[in-house]
Scaffold this motif. Structure first.
Motif, PDB file in Angstrom:
ATOM      1  N   GLU A 104      59.365  13.241  13.563  1.00 40.42           N
ATOM      2  CA  GLU A 104      57.998  12.726  13.552  1.00 40.42           C
ATOM      3  C   GLU A 104      58.004  11.225  13.256  1.00 40.42           C
ATOM      4  N   TYR A 105      57.350  10.466  14.112  1.00 41.07           N
ATOM      5  CA  TYR A 105      57.251   9.021  13.918  1.00 41.07           C
ATOM      6  C   TYR A 105      55.812   8.586  14.141  1.00 41.07           C
ATOM      7  N   THR A 106      55.231   7.965  13.139  1.00 43.34           N
ATOM      8  CA  THR A 106      53.829   7.541  13.240  1.00 43.34           C
ATOM      9  C   THR A 106      53.577   6.478  14.310  1.00 43.34           C
ATOM     10  N   PRO A 107      54.570   5.634  14.711  1.00 41.14           N
ATOM     11  CA  PRO A 107      54.279   4.658  15.775  1.00 41.14           C
ATOM     12  C   PRO A 107      53.822   5.292  17.083  1.00 41.14           C
ATOM     13  N   PHE A 108      54.150   6.574  17.285  1.00 39.92           N
ATOM     14  CA  PHE A 108      53.766   7.252  18.528  1.00 39.92           C
ATOM     15  C   PHE A 108      52.360   7.852  18.457  1.00 39.92           C
ATOM     16  N   ASP A 109      51.809   7.979  17.265  1.00 43.14           N
ATOM     17  CA  ASP A 109      50.599   8.785  17.087  1.00 43.14           C
ATOM     18  C   ASP A 109      49.414   8.295  17.906  1.00 43.14           C
ATOM     19  N   SER A 110      49.115   7.001  17.855  1.00 40.37           N
ATOM     20  CA  SER A 110      47.924   6.494  18.546  1.00 40.37           C
ATOM     21  C   SER A 110      48.067   6.613  20.062  1.00 40.37           C
ATOM     22  N   ILE A 111      49.277   6.396  20.575  1.00 39.64           N
ATOM     23  CA  ILE A 111      49.505   6.504  22.017  1.00 39.64           C
ATOM     24  C   ILE A 111      49.404   7.956  22.461  1.00 39.64           C
ATOM     25  N   ASN A 112      49.993   8.867  21.693  1.00 41.24           N
ATOM     26  CA  ASN A 112      49.927  10.287  22.042  1.00 41.24           C
ATOM     27  C   ASN A 112      48.496  10.815  21.979  1.00 41.24           C
ATOM     28  N   LEU A 113      47.746  10.353  21.013  1.00 42.46           N
ATOM     29  CA  LEU A 113      46.343  10.772  20.913  1.00 42.46           C
ATOM     30  C   LEU A 113      45.558  10.277  22.130  1.00 42.46           C
ATOM     31  N   PHE A 114      45.815   9.035  22.542  1.00 41.42           N
ATOM     32  CA  PHE A 114      45.118   8.449  23.681  1.00 41.42           C
ATOM     33  C   PHE A 114      45.455   9.189  24.980  1.00 41.42           C
ATOM     34  N   LEU A 115      46.730   9.579  25.132  1.00 39.84           N
ATOM     35  CA  LEU A 115      47.184  10.221  26.377  1.00 39.84           C
ATOM     36  C   LEU A 115      47.165  11.746  26.316  1.00 39.84           C
ATOM     37  N   GLU A 116      46.584  12.280  25.261  1.00 39.75           N
ATOM     38  CA  GLU A 116      46.585  13.732  25.100  1.00 39.75           C
ATOM     39  C   GLU A 116      45.857  14.425  26.247  1.00 39.75           C
ATOM     40  N   GLN A 117      44.724  13.886  26.631  1.00 44.17           N
ATOM     41  CA  GLN A 117      43.951  14.432  27.750  1.00 44.17           C
ATOM     42  C   GLN A 117      42.973  13.354  28.201  1.00 44.17           C
ATOM     43  N   LEU A 118      43.506  12.390  28.934  1.00 48.75           N
ATOM     44  CA  LEU A 118      42.726  11.215  29.313  1.00 48.75           C
ATOM     45  C   LEU A 118      41.919  11.492  30.576  1.00 48.75           C
ATOM     46  N   ASP A 119      40.617  11.484  30.440  1.00 47.02           N
ATOM     47  CA  ASP A 119      39.709  11.775  31.556  1.00 47.02           C
ATOM     48  C   ASP A 119      39.500  10.522  32.394  1.00 47.02           C
ATOM     49  N   LEU A 120      39.880  10.609  33.682  1.00 48.20           N
ATOM     50  CA  LEU A 120      39.688   9.483  34.596  1.00 48.20           C
ATOM     51  C   LEU A 120      38.747   9.843  35.732  1.00 48.20           C
ATOM     52  N   GLY A 121      37.832  10.761  35.457  1.00 50.65           N
ATOM     53  CA  GLY A 121      36.857  11.148  36.474  1.00 50.65           C
ATOM     54  C   GLY A 121      37.339  12.317  37.312  1.00 50.65           C
ATOM     55  N   ASP A 122      37.977  12.023  38.443  1.00 43.41           N
ATOM     56  CA  ASP A 122      38.447  13.090  39.330  1.00 43.41           C
ATOM     57  C   ASP A 122      39.755  13.713  38.861  1.00 43.41           C
ATOM     58  N   ILE A 166      44.963  12.603  32.994  1.00 37.85           N
ATOM     59  CA  ILE A 166      46.334  12.193  32.687  1.00 37.85           C
ATOM     60  C   ILE A 166      46.719  12.746  31.326  1.00 37.85           C
ATOM     61  N   ARG A 167      47.917  13.289  31.252  1.00 38.36           N
ATOM     62  CA  ARG A 167      48.468  13.757  29.981  1.00 38.36           C
ATOM     63  C   ARG A 167      49.858  13.152  29.811  1.00 38.36           C
ATOM     64  N   GLY A 168      50.111  12.647  28.625  1.00 40.43           N
ATOM     65  CA  GLY A 168      51.420  12.061  28.362  1.00 40.43           C
ATOM     66  C   GLY A 168      51.804  12.219  26.914  1.00 40.43           C
ATOM     67  N   ASN A 169      53.084  12.032  26.628  1.00 42.63           N
ATOM     68  CA  ASN A 169      53.547  12.237  25.270  1.00 42.63           C
ATOM     69  C   ASN A 169      54.859  11.516  25.021  1.00 42.63           C
ATOM     70  N   LEU A 170      54.955  10.854  23.882  1.00 45.79           N
ATOM     71  CA  LEU A 170      56.196  10.254  23.387  1.00 45.79           C
ATOM     72  C   LEU A 170      56.726  11.144  22.267  1.00 45.79           C
ATOM     73  N   GLU A 171      58.013  11.499  22.351  1.00 46.18           N
ATOM     74  CA  GLU A 171      58.620  12.328  21.322  1.00 46.18           C
ATOM     75  C   GLU A 171      60.025  11.830  21.021  1.00 46.18           C
ATOM     76  N   ALA A 172      60.450  12.023  19.792  1.00 44.38           N
ATOM     77  CA  ALA A 172      61.800  11.626  19.381  1.00 44.38           C
ATOM     78  C   ALA A 172      62.560  12.843  18.870  1.00 44.38           C
ATOM     79  N   PHE A 173      63.865  12.865  19.184  1.00 42.02           N
ATOM     80  CA  PHE A 173      64.732  13.961  18.758  1.00 42.02           C
ATOM     81  C   PHE A 173      66.048  13.400  18.241  1.00 42.02           C
TER      82      PHE A 173
END
Length: 224
Positions: free
Chosen positions: A5-23, A26-33
């Motif tokens: 778990e890394y907090t630097p990813f949190d705001s980006i992951n929240l933004f790309l969790e389910q981004l509505d662009l009309g039609d 977009i879903r995206g995620n940054l993860e570290a292992f």
């Protein structure tokens, strides 16, 4: 592989969790292992190593499609195994045990990742800037990734699956891409996966999807 778990990813992951662009969405995620194996990882790692060595034993050095040049190196085989294990943790319901090595491509530089983000996330970038005081989504992403894994010390790979090895294909993806940043020294992998679906497809992306088909079990060329 252990999820980190890394907090630097949190705001980006929240933004790309389910981004509505009309039609589309977009879903995206940054993860570290970390590259520390679990018991299950260890068993799969041994199985993959044996499979690769068996393939190498049957391959001809004169065959231009042979992976001997790349996978004869133990370091390259370990990299392939780490990438496959990472995929398995990202999509736990999907079987990657027979994924073919040529589906991974080593990127020469960070620029290809930046171009992919600029091309496919242009609309998302405008929304990000509008809600984050004009800051750049790409700059924010690369800064976060660098903070977690030190980009300049990383090998960068993209995963370009065939139709029978694509976890998001059945979800009606319009486009998708997967990047992996591997720091050998830190023994850590950061993944960025992103895809876009039409509003006609309402399936969840980040939970993974099971495959009904059987994958080929041949391991062929990998650019590592």
């Amino acid at each position: 592989m252990k999820f980190l778990e890394y907090t630097p990813f949190d705001s980006i992951n929240l933004f790309l969790e389910q981004l509505d662009l009309g039609d589309c969405t977009i879903r995206g995620n940054l993860e570290a292992f970390s590259c520390k194996h679990t018991a299950t990882d260890r068993r799969l790692s041994i199985s993959l190593e044996h499979e690769i060595l068996d393939y190498l034993g049957k391959s001809s050095d004169s065959d231009p499609s042979s992976p001997v040049e790349h996978l004869a190196s133990r370091s390259s085989r370990k990299t392939l195994i780490y990438l496959v294990l990472t995929l398995g943790h990202i999509y736990p319901d999907y079987d990657f045990s027979a994924v073919r090595a040529h589906l991974f491509f080593q990127e020469e530089e960070l620029e290809s990742f930046k171009q992919m983000v600029d091309t496919y996330l242009s609309d998302a970038s405008r929304q990000w800037a509008a809600t984050n005081e004009g800051s750049s989504l790409l700059d924010s992403m690369t800064k976060a990734i660098d903070e977690v894994i030190k980009i300049k010390e990383c090998d960068i790979y993209s995963y370009n699956p065939d139709s029978d090895a694509d976890p998001v294909l059945e979800k009606g993806a319009i486009w998708s891409f997967n990047y992996y940043f591997y720091n050998r020294k830190l023994k850590r992998v950061v993944s960025f996966r992103c895809y876009c679906t039409s509003k006609l497809s309402g399936d969840d992306f980040l939970t993974g999807v099971a495959s009904d088909g059987e994958e080929e079990d041949a391991l062929i060329d990998m650019d590592i």
